[in-house]
Write a protein that holds these residues in place. Structure first.
Motif, PDB file in Angstrom:
ATOM      1  N   SER A  11    -106.014 120.292  40.026  1.00  0.00           N
ATOM      2  CA  SER A  11    -105.555 121.051  38.863  1.00  0.00           C
ATOM      3  C   SER A  11    -105.959 120.433  37.536  1.00  0.00           C
ATOM      4  CB  SER A  11    -104.035 121.191  38.882  1.00  0.00           C
ATOM      5  OG  SER A  11    -103.628 121.890  40.024  1.00  0.00           O
ATOM      6  N   SER A  12    -105.826 119.110  37.415  1.00  0.00           N
ATOM      7  CA  SER A  12    -106.196 118.487  36.146  1.00  0.00           C
ATOM      8  C   SER A  12    -106.456 116.993  36.340  1.00  0.00           C
ATOM      9  CB  SER A  12    -105.107 118.690  35.093  1.00  0.00           C
ATOM     10  OG  SER A  12    -103.953 117.965  35.425  1.00  0.00           O
ATOM     11  N   LEU A  13    -107.127 116.436  35.349  1.00  0.00           N
ATOM     12  CA  LEU A  13    -107.468 115.009  35.347  1.00  0.00           C
ATOM     13  C   LEU A  13    -107.088 114.415  34.000  1.00  0.00           C
ATOM     14  CD1 LEU A  13    -111.096 115.336  36.731  1.00  0.00           C
ATOM     15  CD2 LEU A  13    -109.103 114.566  38.015  1.00  0.00           C
ATOM     16  N   LYS A  14    -106.728 113.153  34.024  1.00  0.00           N
ATOM     17  CA  LYS A  14    -106.420 112.447  32.772  1.00  0.00           C
ATOM     18  C   LYS A  14    -106.860 110.996  32.932  1.00  0.00           C
ATOM     19  CE  LYS A  14    -102.534 111.211  29.825  1.00  0.00           C
ATOM     20  NZ  LYS A  14    -101.077 111.283  29.692  1.00  0.00           N
ATOM     21  N   GLY A  15    -107.482 110.461  31.912  1.00  0.00           N
ATOM     22  CA  GLY A  15    -107.857 109.052  31.917  1.00  0.00           C
ATOM     23  C   GLY A  15    -108.944 108.718  32.921  1.00  0.00           C
ATOM     24  N   VAL A  16    -110.005 109.509  32.940  1.00  0.00           N
ATOM     25  CA  VAL A  16    -111.112 109.244  33.863  1.00  0.00           C
ATOM     26  C   VAL A  16    -112.042 108.211  33.246  1.00  0.00           C
ATOM     27  CG1 VAL A  16    -113.099 110.247  35.057  1.00  0.00           C
ATOM     28  CG2 VAL A  16    -110.991 111.584  34.791  1.00  0.00           C
ATOM     29  N   GLU A  17    -112.306 107.159  34.006  1.00  0.00           N
ATOM     30  CA  GLU A  17    -113.211 106.103  33.558  1.00  0.00           C
ATOM     31  C   GLU A  17    -114.312 105.938  34.614  1.00  0.00           C
ATOM     32  OE1 GLU A  17    -112.928 101.497  32.013  1.00  0.00           O
ATOM     33  OE2 GLU A  17    -111.378 102.249  33.361  1.00  0.00           O
ATOM     34  N   ILE A  22    -104.598 112.289  38.611  1.00  0.00           N
ATOM     35  CA  ILE A  22    -105.225 113.413  39.293  1.00  0.00           C
ATOM     36  C   ILE A  22    -104.078 114.315  39.731  1.00  0.00           C
ATOM     37  CG2 ILE A  22    -106.588 114.182  41.272  1.00  0.00           C
ATOM     38  CD1 ILE A  22    -107.808 111.364  41.382  1.00  0.00           C
ATOM     39  N   MET A  23    -104.028 115.524  39.155  1.00  0.00           N
ATOM     40  CA  MET A  23    -102.957 116.441  39.527  1.00  0.00           C
ATOM     41  C   MET A  23    -103.469 117.421  40.578  1.00  0.00           C
ATOM     42  SD  MET A  23    -100.668 119.159  37.349  1.00  0.00           S
ATOM     43  CE  MET A  23     -99.968 117.916  36.288  1.00  0.00           C
ATOM     44  N   ILE A  24    -102.688 117.554  41.639  1.00  0.00           N
ATOM     45  CA  ILE A  24    -102.994 118.487  42.715  1.00  0.00           C
ATOM     46  C   ILE A  24    -101.848 119.494  42.784  1.00  0.00           C
ATOM     47  CG2 ILE A  24    -103.347 118.743  45.203  1.00  0.00           C
ATOM     48  CD1 ILE A  24    -104.268 115.789  45.212  1.00  0.00           C
ATOM     49  N   TYR A  25    -102.199 120.779  42.802  1.00  0.00           N
ATOM     50  CA  TYR A  25    -101.190 121.820  42.998  1.00  0.00           C
ATOM     51  C   TYR A  25    -101.173 122.167  44.476  1.00  0.00           C
ATOM     52  CZ  TYR A  25     -99.044 126.372  43.376  1.00  0.00           C
ATOM     53  OH  TYR A  25     -98.254 127.421  43.784  1.00  0.00           O
ATOM     54  N   LEU A  26     -99.992 122.126  45.078  1.00  0.00           N
ATOM     55  CA  LEU A  26     -99.846 122.459  46.497  1.00  0.00           C
ATOM     56  C   LEU A  26     -99.366 123.897  46.633  1.00  0.00           C
ATOM     57  CD1 LEU A  26     -98.143 119.240  47.843  1.00  0.00           C
ATOM     58  CD2 LEU A  26    -100.526 119.909  48.050  1.00  0.00           C
TER      59      LEU A  26
END
Length: 136
Positions: free
Chosen positions: A77-83, A127-131
């Motif tokens: 669903s979304s990402l934050k702080g990818v390095e 890393i957000m995952i929608y179930l």
């Protein structure tokens, strides 16, 4: 032994895990992806696995930490702080680790790390995952 194809609906060319090594349900999962020169994304212009696909592999691994009988499918669903620190090339084994930070109302947030040997190549804070609930 964990059968990846029994849990994930993904198939070639979008199944990006080779093996799930360990799981502690609702906490974390460990697995890996071997990068081969025969991969569809390796060509004359691109000699490494794209970082976006490594992140997708982390999300696929995350599904093993959370999918249960109540949920049937997980979506990145979304990402934050990818390095992105490095790359994986043919012959490399990418070790993957996904750890759950929180799990509320079908949204699972975890952190992911991908490494080759002792070198971290990708670090993702969230890393957000929608179930999706199982259809009964």
């Amino acid at each position: 032994m964990i059968n990846i194809q029994d849990t994930l609906p993904h198939r070639y060319p979008f199944l990006l895990l080779d093996k799930v090594l360990e799981i502690e349900k609702n906490k974390w999962a460990k697995g890996y992806k071997n990068v081969s020169s025969n991969e569809w994304y390796i060509n004359e212009r691109n000699a490494e696995m794209p970082s976006t696909l490594v992140i997708e592999a982390l999300a696929q691994l995350g599904a093993f930490a959370v999918i249960s009988e109540e949920s049937s499918l997980g979506f990145l669903s979304s990402l934050k702080g990818v390095e992105v620190i490095g790359q994986a090339t043919p012959g490399d084994r990418i070790d993957l680790y996904y750890e759950i930070i929180k799990n509320k109302r079908g949204f699972v947030v975890g952190r992911g790390v991908a490494s080759v040997g002792d070198l971290v190549i990708i670090n993702v804070e969230e890393i957000m995952i929608y179930l999706q609930p199982a259809i009964k």
